[in-house]
Scaffold this active site. Structure first.
Site, PDB file in Angstrom:
ATOM      1  N   GLU A 145     -27.773 -13.272   9.909  1.00  0.00           N
ATOM      2  CA  GLU A 145     -26.673 -12.917  10.824  1.00  0.00           C
ATOM      3  C   GLU A 145     -25.621 -12.040  10.146  1.00  0.00           C
ATOM      4  O   GLU A 145     -24.410 -12.171  10.367  1.00  0.00           O
ATOM      5  CB  GLU A 145     -26.046 -14.179  11.446  1.00  0.00           C
ATOM      6  CG  GLU A 145     -27.025 -14.934  12.326  1.00  0.00           C
ATOM      7  CD  GLU A 145     -26.400 -16.074  13.118  1.00  0.00           C
ATOM      8  OE1 GLU A 145     -25.154 -16.157  13.174  1.00  0.00           O
ATOM      9  OE2 GLU A 145     -27.159 -16.892  13.686  1.00  0.00           O
ATOM     10  N   GLU A 245     -33.244 -18.684  14.752  1.00  0.00           N
ATOM     11  CA  GLU A 245     -32.456 -19.787  15.294  1.00  0.00           C
ATOM     12  C   GLU A 245     -32.328 -19.589  16.791  1.00  0.00           C
ATOM     13  O   GLU A 245     -32.031 -18.484  17.252  1.00  0.00           O
ATOM     14  CB  GLU A 245     -31.037 -19.828  14.720  1.00  0.00           C
ATOM     15  CG  GLU A 245     -30.897 -20.219  13.281  1.00  0.00           C
ATOM     16  CD  GLU A 245     -29.431 -20.193  12.847  1.00  0.00           C
ATOM     17  OE1 GLU A 245     -28.549 -20.549  13.678  1.00  0.00           O
ATOM     18  OE2 GLU A 245     -29.172 -19.801  11.708  1.00  0.00           O
TER      19      GLU A 245
END
Length: 320
Positions: A145, A245
């Site tokens: 991320e 995720e």
């Protein structure tokens, strides 16, 4: 209890330091496995991060596996920057037939510069030596991320390539490059952060379906509207795609988890041939929109849908 974003912050911004514990411990065996072993010929691996009651980030999947009556193929743990890998957990997973995935934090941009300057070579070399000594292939989702944390894309690419180069001694480690879904579809940050096909084994994305009643386009956003562009990006670069995720919010008044999971499973099987791994984030946080566990209530519709996902032959490909 820490939120998902809090875990991201801890993993990304932990203290700077040498490899925890000094030199990497000796691990029996040789790295006969290679990263390519992790790509199934058909279907996709199914796995999760399972919160264990503390903020170490080390996933403990056994209780969830017991509840759903099926094993997870991938166990996903987090490793804070400047700390050692969860070796005991990794070895337990390999013994149990799970593929370990480690999301390894790199720190802030100042620390990325230190990485490129060689300040953290002992930590990086130690990690590579440790993982190379395993008799199994493993996923390494390095500084995930990153589109939410970094602005200097050139520095990020340099740091990624530097670390990846040091893992030449660990051919069993598959590097997973993973921004958020919005980097592909909305902010268009994915391409500037991409370090090149020679430095990436898997392309991934993170995305969560949460309540946004004030923004209908984002209210329990369907899987397809988060991950379609990311999947296409992976196909264009000739890489297997991973959902690193994901989670669907648990609402006690208007439950949607089971339906979202069932629809997602069907969509993946019909429209995502290059999706080779799917990982759920099984943890609740402090914020009301950070309720991702599927085991509340125990045995309820969401838990049954998740169990169906785990038991589906499509998500149980053979090997490695």
């Amino acid at each position: 209890m820490i939120s998902r974003r809090g875990l991201l912050t801890l993993a990304g911004g932990a203290a700077i330091g040498a490899y925890a514990g000094g030199a990497s411990p000796a691990v029996a065996g040789t790295a006969a496995a290679v990263a390519a072993d992790l790509v199934p010929a058909s279907g996709a691996h199914f796995g999760a991060y399972v919160y264990a009651g503390n903020n170490t980030g080390v996933s403990q999947p056994e209780a969830l596996e017991s509840k759903i009556g099926h094993g997870l193929r991938i166990n996903h743990s987090f490793q804070h920057a400047g700390t050692g890998a969860p070796l005991t957990r990794i070895q337990q997973d390999i013994t149990a037939g799970r593929i370990p995935m480690i999301s390894w934090g790199a720190g802030n941009e100042a620390r990325l510069r230190q990485i490129v300057d060689g300040v953290h070579d002992a930590e990086i070399d130690g990690q590579a030596q440790l993982l190379a000594g395993l008799d199994a292939a493993v996923f390494l989702r390095f500084t995930w991320e990153f589109d939410l944390r970094y602005t200097d894309t050139a520095l990020f690419r340099d740091a990624w390539r530097y670390v990846h180069g040091k893992f030449a001694q660990a051919p069993n480690v598959a590097f997973v490059w993973c921004p958020t879904w919005r980097a592909y579809r909305e902010t268009f940050k994915a391409e500037p952060f991409y370090p090149g096909d020679d430095h990436v084994d898997w392309i991934a994305a993170d995305g969560y379906a949460r309540p946004k009643p004030d923004k209908p386009d984002y209210d329990y956003r369907p899987f397809d509207l988060m991950f379609d562009t990311a999947h296409a990006f992976a196909v264009a670069h000739g890489k297997p795609f991973m959902v690193g995720e994901t989670g669907v919010h648990r609402d006690d008044v208007a439950p949607v988890q089971a339906a979202w999971l069932d629809t997602t499973r069907a969509v993946i099987k019909s429209d995502y041939p290059n999706l080779k791994a799917f990982l759920y984030f099984h943890r609740d946080g402090d914020d009301i929109d950070n309720r991702w566990r599927v085991t509340v209530p125990d045995g309820g519709p969401a838990q049954r849908a998740f169990a169906g996902f785990a038991a589906d032959p499509y998500f149980n490909p053979p090997g490695p």
